[in-house]
Write a protein that holds these residues in place. Structure first.
Motif, PDB file in Angstrom:
ATOM      1  N   GLY A 139      60.412   3.853  22.009  1.00  0.00           N
ATOM      2  CA  GLY A 139      60.772   3.569  20.628  1.00  0.00           C
ATOM      3  C   GLY A 139      59.583   3.601  19.697  1.00  0.00           C
ATOM      4  N   GLY A 140      59.860   3.533  18.384  1.00  0.00           N
ATOM      5  CA  GLY A 140      58.844   3.679  17.363  1.00  0.00           C
ATOM      6  C   GLY A 140      57.710   2.679  17.490  1.00  0.00           C
ATOM      7  N   ALA A 141      56.471   3.185  17.401  1.00  0.00           N
ATOM      8  CA  ALA A 141      55.291   2.328  17.547  1.00  0.00           C
ATOM      9  C   ALA A 141      54.143   2.834  16.676  1.00  0.00           C
ATOM     10  N   SER A 142      54.454   3.356  15.491  1.00  0.00           N
ATOM     11  CA  SER A 142      53.423   3.935  14.633  1.00  0.00           C
ATOM     12  C   SER A 142      52.494   2.895  14.033  1.00  0.00           C
ATOM     13  N   VAL A 143      52.903   1.627  13.937  1.00  0.00           N
ATOM     14  CA  VAL A 143      52.037   0.612  13.347  1.00  0.00           C
ATOM     15  C   VAL A 143      50.732   0.516  14.118  1.00  0.00           C
ATOM     16  N   LEU A 144      50.807   0.421  15.427  1.00  0.00           N
ATOM     17  CA  LEU A 144      49.606   0.281  16.239  1.00  0.00           C
ATOM     18  C   LEU A 144      49.010   1.608  16.675  1.00  0.00           C
ATOM     19  N   ALA A 169      22.278 -12.135  32.777  1.00  0.00           N
ATOM     20  CA  ALA A 169      23.516 -12.863  33.088  1.00  0.00           C
ATOM     21  C   ALA A 169      23.918 -12.582  34.519  1.00  0.00           C
ATOM     22  N   GLU A 170      23.001 -12.871  35.467  1.00  0.00           N
ATOM     23  CA  GLU A 170      23.222 -12.503  36.857  1.00  0.00           C
ATOM     24  C   GLU A 170      24.436 -13.188  37.461  1.00  0.00           C
ATOM     25  N   THR A 171      24.784 -14.350  36.913  1.00  0.00           N
ATOM     26  CA  THR A 171      25.930 -15.067  37.476  1.00  0.00           C
ATOM     27  C   THR A 171      27.232 -14.713  36.780  1.00  0.00           C
ATOM     28  N   GLN A 172      27.174 -13.828  35.779  1.00  0.00           N
ATOM     29  CA  GLN A 172      28.386 -13.473  35.030  1.00  0.00           C
ATOM     30  C   GLN A 172      29.255 -12.547  35.876  1.00  0.00           C
ATOM     31  N   THR A 173      30.517 -12.838  36.001  1.00  0.00           N
ATOM     32  CA  THR A 173      31.428 -11.985  36.749  1.00  0.00           C
ATOM     33  C   THR A 173      32.191 -11.090  35.804  1.00  0.00           C
ATOM     34  N   LEU A 174      32.708  -9.992  36.333  1.00  0.00           N
ATOM     35  CA  LEU A 174      33.470  -9.045  35.537  1.00  0.00           C
ATOM     36  C   LEU A 174      34.853  -9.608  35.229  1.00  0.00           C
ATOM     37  N   PRO A 175      35.414  -9.300  34.039  1.00  0.00           N
ATOM     38  CA  PRO A 175      36.691  -9.885  33.644  1.00  0.00           C
ATOM     39  C   PRO A 175      37.824  -9.443  34.551  1.00  0.00           C
ATOM     40  N   ALA A 176      38.815 -10.301  34.704  1.00  0.00           N
ATOM     41  CA  ALA A 176      40.007  -9.953  35.476  1.00  0.00           C
ATOM     42  C   ALA A 176      40.919  -9.066  34.661  1.00  0.00           C
ATOM     43  N   VAL A 177      41.771  -8.311  35.354  1.00  0.00           N
ATOM     44  CA  VAL A 177      42.733  -7.446  34.683  1.00  0.00           C
ATOM     45  C   VAL A 177      43.850  -8.295  34.099  1.00  0.00           C
ATOM     46  N   THR A 178      44.214  -8.026  32.860  1.00  0.00           N
ATOM     47  CA  THR A 178      45.326  -8.706  32.219  1.00  0.00           C
ATOM     48  C   THR A 178      46.262  -7.671  31.608  1.00  0.00           C
ATOM     49  N   VAL A 179      47.380  -8.136  31.115  1.00  0.00           N
ATOM     50  CA  VAL A 179      48.378  -7.238  30.553  1.00  0.00           C
ATOM     51  C   VAL A 179      47.943  -6.770  29.174  1.00  0.00           C
ATOM     52  N   THR A 180      48.121  -5.506  28.868  1.00  0.00           N
ATOM     53  CA  THR A 180      47.772  -4.976  27.567  1.00  0.00           C
ATOM     54  C   THR A 180      48.740  -5.487  26.522  1.00  0.00           C
ATOM     55  N   GLY A 181      48.219  -6.109  25.467  1.00  0.00           N
ATOM     56  CA  GLY A 181      49.050  -6.557  24.355  1.00  0.00           C
ATOM     57  C   GLY A 181      48.899  -5.614  23.191  1.00  0.00           C
ATOM     58  N   ALA A 182      48.646  -6.172  22.007  1.00  0.00           N
ATOM     59  CA  ALA A 182      48.535  -5.373  20.788  1.00  0.00           C
ATOM     60  C   ALA A 182      47.169  -4.702  20.729  1.00  0.00           C
ATOM     61  N   ARG A 183      46.941  -3.727  21.615  1.00  0.00           N
ATOM     62  CA  ARG A 183      45.689  -2.986  21.753  1.00  0.00           C
ATOM     63  C   ARG A 183      44.544  -3.886  22.200  1.00  0.00           C
ATOM     64  N   ALA A 186      43.084   5.170   9.073  1.00  0.00           N
ATOM     65  CA  ALA A 186      44.221   4.254   9.072  1.00  0.00           C
ATOM     66  C   ALA A 186      43.743   2.813   9.116  1.00  0.00           C
ATOM     67  N   LEU A 187      44.517   1.958   8.463  1.00  0.00           N
ATOM     68  CA  LEU A 187      44.319   0.520   8.511  1.00  0.00           C
ATOM     69  C   LEU A 187      45.634  -0.108   8.941  1.00  0.00           C
ATOM     70  N   TYR A 188      45.585  -0.990   9.926  1.00  0.00           N
ATOM     71  CA  TYR A 188      46.809  -1.629  10.399  1.00  0.00           C
ATOM     72  C   TYR A 188      46.588  -3.116  10.607  1.00  0.00           C
ATOM     73  N   VAL A 189      47.668  -3.880  10.522  1.00  0.00           N
ATOM     74  CA  VAL A 189      47.637  -5.315  10.762  1.00  0.00           C
ATOM     75  C   VAL A 189      48.963  -5.720  11.383  1.00  0.00           C
ATOM     76  N   ARG A 190      48.896  -6.631  12.335  1.00  0.00           N
ATOM     77  CA  ARG A 190      50.099  -7.085  13.032  1.00  0.00           C
ATOM     78  C   ARG A 190      49.925  -8.555  13.404  1.00  0.00           C
ATOM     79  N   ASP A 191      50.959  -9.335  13.172  1.00  0.00           N
ATOM     80  CA  ASP A 191      50.909 -10.753  13.488  1.00  0.00           C
ATOM     81  C   ASP A 191      52.117 -11.115  14.347  1.00  0.00           C
ATOM     82  N   GLU A 192      51.862 -11.879  15.416  1.00  0.00           N
ATOM     83  CA  GLU A 192      52.937 -12.281  16.322  1.00  0.00           C
ATOM     84  C   GLU A 192      52.865 -13.774  16.586  1.00  0.00           C
ATOM     85  N   LEU A 193      54.020 -14.414  16.566  1.00  0.00           N
ATOM     86  CA  LEU A 193      54.152 -15.833  16.856  1.00  0.00           C
ATOM     87  C   LEU A 193      54.990 -16.006  18.103  1.00  0.00           C
TER      88      LEU A 193
END
Length: 663
Positions: free
Chosen positions: A148-153, A34-48, A378-385
């Motif tokens: 604040g509390g963030a034990s789900v993730l 994949a010689e023409t493949q470029t490295l991904p750009a930096v984006t904001v961290t979301g739900a891990r 641990a098993l976790y699940v999170r849904d966001e709209l």
């Protein structure tokens, strides 16, 4: 210092080595095709996951690499305190790893906050801070602070919040490097070098550092040597890589002072021969892959840590030495997936994952021969709209279920051996809405938890292991503005049951770890930033927190070592002509001494105000800077464990000069 690797530790490292080797074999061929493949750009961290900026964590504080460099932060810990406005208590060993405190958890702040590095948990399963000094500051792209509390993730210990450190991703077909030298008062010498090179879809990076300082106090010399290196590959639909981080740290330990000693000379040492050291090695392999509309990701990490200490004491006129060695290891495997889809005018992000962690520690000392292990699954699940339209809105719900297994044996320790199993649940509901242009209202509610670590269960007040700590978390906030002018106000409350804490009044007055009667943390946080002129920018933070008992014989009494108010502010000047300057201050209000559970000590730790500043001049590829910490030379303390005793002085004024060359 050389430590042998036991057969058990060597065996447990084999899965990581195998995965790393397989990743290297597979991904090398993928990168070459994949010689023409470029490295991904930096984006904001979301739900891990690296996510759309529209799904950035609600109410988070983000510290950019530009802000870190302009402020002249020498390490990640200092950047979090100076720029993020997080209160920190002076380290006891002379290291830069201050105890960071989100929302007033006092001496147990590190156990009520999770720290991650590129998604890998750095928080320890023992009474110690995450060693942020082992992260080269030059490799950091940004730092995200979620209060604040963030034990789900993020699992146990995330009641106070989470701090994410995200390192830079390499640019495609690019090279960058840096050489830096700094010197200053108290014998400071700090040398660093870093380099990164990428070729289409393949990249390498490495950084080294060496720091030496005598520190402010007598017998408080500190030495730190670090190395960090990694390789990563970008291929069709994903990327993968491996990384190795190494730190070697040695400290002279000056001990605590009495009030009289602190008043006479805060720089003196009370234990002129005590010493300690810390060796840390981290190996990480990661992979990310997109399959249709699903993102897959996983990290496999192995951290080995050896702590040594030698303390001297006198019995009947005879001088004795007490030596201890702690060998701990932690393996974490965290696979997860995300489905991101647009449904009409609604963006939906569904995240699910598994966290598997195994931690163990072997102790060799005159007072303990403890072998301890902890496993968690641990098993976790999170849904966001996310809804569009004139009034953009977001709604997120999530849940986590985690199983812990703990066991320990130690014939010499105060507490009896134990073996326990427990299952804990966390949940969260979050929402936000743009009520008008530039104005966003948001709310969070949930349940978080933490479990007692090996040190806390090793010296407890009653038979049986300590009960899990739980918290009902609530936060309401309003955010206004944009990058040029903005403010964020949060009102929060954490109602805790069975808070795990060291109580000096139990065990016949000798003290022990115990589950406290119900407690709470509640208060207000306010952040503001503004571009007040073309070249000037100001920012500030205020935290007001009430930390107190809500039931039992101590009901209404304040928790110890928690300042009710902390105020930070910074002023930056960046004219764009090669000059830049930055000045900041932090004021921390008075707080109760560490042993003052009854709130009857006749004195309190005094409030303190500290100032720091930096001026830099850019000339081509060179940058020259002068910086100062605690410019008013304030004599104060952020740690004192008795009533007007057990005092650890904070650092005095320090002036530093540095030169940096970028290529």
């Amino acid at each position: 210092m050389i430590s042998a690797v036991s057969p058990r530790r060597a065996l447990s490292a084999r899965p990581l080595a195998l995965v790393s080797a397989l990743s290297l074999c597979f991904l090398s061929s993928a990168a070459l095709s994949a010689e023409t493949q470029t490295l991904p750009a930096v984006t904001v961290t979301g739900a891990r996951f690296a996510s759309d900026p529209a799904l950035a964590p609600i109410g988070a504080t983000v510290i950019s690499a530009d802000e870190i460099r302009r402020a002249g932060a020498a390490d990640v810990n200092q950047a979090i305190r100076q720029i993020g406005g997080v209160y920190g208590r002076q380290s006891l060993d002379g290291s830069p790893d201050f105890s960071l405190d989100l929302r007033g958890f006092g001496t147990n702040s590190s156990q009520n906050m999770v720290v991650t590095l590129d998604g890998v948990r750095m928080s320890e399963s023992e009474l110690s801070n995450a060693t942020l000094s082992s992260i080269p500051i030059e490799t950091v792209e940004r730092i995200e602070i979620i209060r604040g509390g963030a034990s789900v993730l993020y699992g146990e210990g995330a009641t106070g919040g989470v701090i994410h450190i995200i390192t830079r991703r390499p640019e495609a077909n690019g090279r960058r490097g840096m050489l830096r030298a700094e010197a200053g008062q108290f014998g400071l010498r700090d040398l660093r070098a870093a380099m990164a090179q990428s070729w289409n879809g393949f990249a390498l990076d490495a950084s080294v550092g060496s720091q030496r300082t005598d520190n402010y106090r007598d017998h408080n010399e500190f030495a730190l040597d670090t190395f960090s290196g990694g390789a990563q590959w970008a291929y069709q639909g994903g990327r993968a890589g491996v990384r190795y981080d190494r730190a070697r740290q040695e400290s002279d330990l000056p001990g605590a002072l009495s009030a009289r000693q602190f008043g006479e000379n805060p720089r003196q040492a009370n234990t002129p021969d005590d010493i300690g050291s810390l060796d840390s090695d981290r190996r990480t392999a990661f992979v990310e892959q997109r399959v249709g509309s699903v993102d897959l990701a996983a990290e496999l990490s192995r951290r080995e840590r050896t702590t040594r200490s030698t303390y001297f004491y006198t019995i009947e006129g005879k001088r004795m030495a007490s030596k201890a060695t702690y060998d701990s290891a932690q393996t974490q495997f965290s696979p997860r997936l995300r489905h991101l889809a647009q449904m009409g005018g609604v963006l939906n992000e569904l995240v699910a994952g598994v966290d598997m962690v195994k931690w163990s520690r072997v102790t060799d000392s005159a007072y303990s021969d403890a072998d301890a292990t902890q496993k968690s699954r641990a098993l976790y699940v999170r849904d966001e709209l996310k809804f569009g339209g004139a009034h953009k809105a977001r709604v997120a719900v999530g849940a986590r279920r985690e199983r812990f297994e703990k066991d320990a044996t130690d014939a010499r320790a105060f507490a009896a051996p134990y073996a326990s199993k427990t299952t804990l649940n966390a949940w969260e509901v979050q929402g936000s809405v743009d009520v008008m242009p530039l104005v966003n209202l948001y709310a969070k509610a949930g349940r978080s938890y933490r479990v007692a670590n090996v040190d806390e269960n090793g010296y407890r007040a009653a038979p049986g292991v300590l009960a899990p700590q739980t918290s009902r978390d609530l936060e309401l906030g309003v955010a206004y503005g944009d990058a040029a002018l903005g403010a964020n106000t949060r009102v929060f409350r954490h109602q805790l049951r069975n808070e795990i804490f060291y109580d000096p009044t139990v065990n016949g007055g000798y003290g022990a770890n115990t589950n406290l009667d119900p407690t709470e943390r509640k208060g207000v946080e306010f952040d503001v930033h503004a571009s007040i002129a073309r070249d000037w920018r100001v920012s500030g933070n205020w935290q007001h927190v009430l930390a107190r008992f809500t039931d039992g014989p101590n009901a209404g009494r304040a928790m110890v070592l928690v300042p009710k108010n902390v105020v930070s502010a910074r002023l930056a000047w960046v004219p764009g002509n090669g000059h830049s300057a930055d000045i900041g201050f932090q004021w921390a209000g008075s707080q109760r001494f560490g042993a003052d559970f009854a709130n009857n000590c006749g004195a309190r730790m005094a409030s303190s105000t500290t100032f720091e500043a930096r001026y830099a001049r850019q000339i081509g590829a060179w940058e020259f800077a002068v910086a100062g910490l605690n410019l008013a030379d304030k004599h104060y303390t952020s740690n004192a464990y008795g009533c007007n005793s057990g005092i650890y002085p904070s650092d005095g004024r320090q002036i530093k000069v540095s030169a940096r060359y970028d290529f």
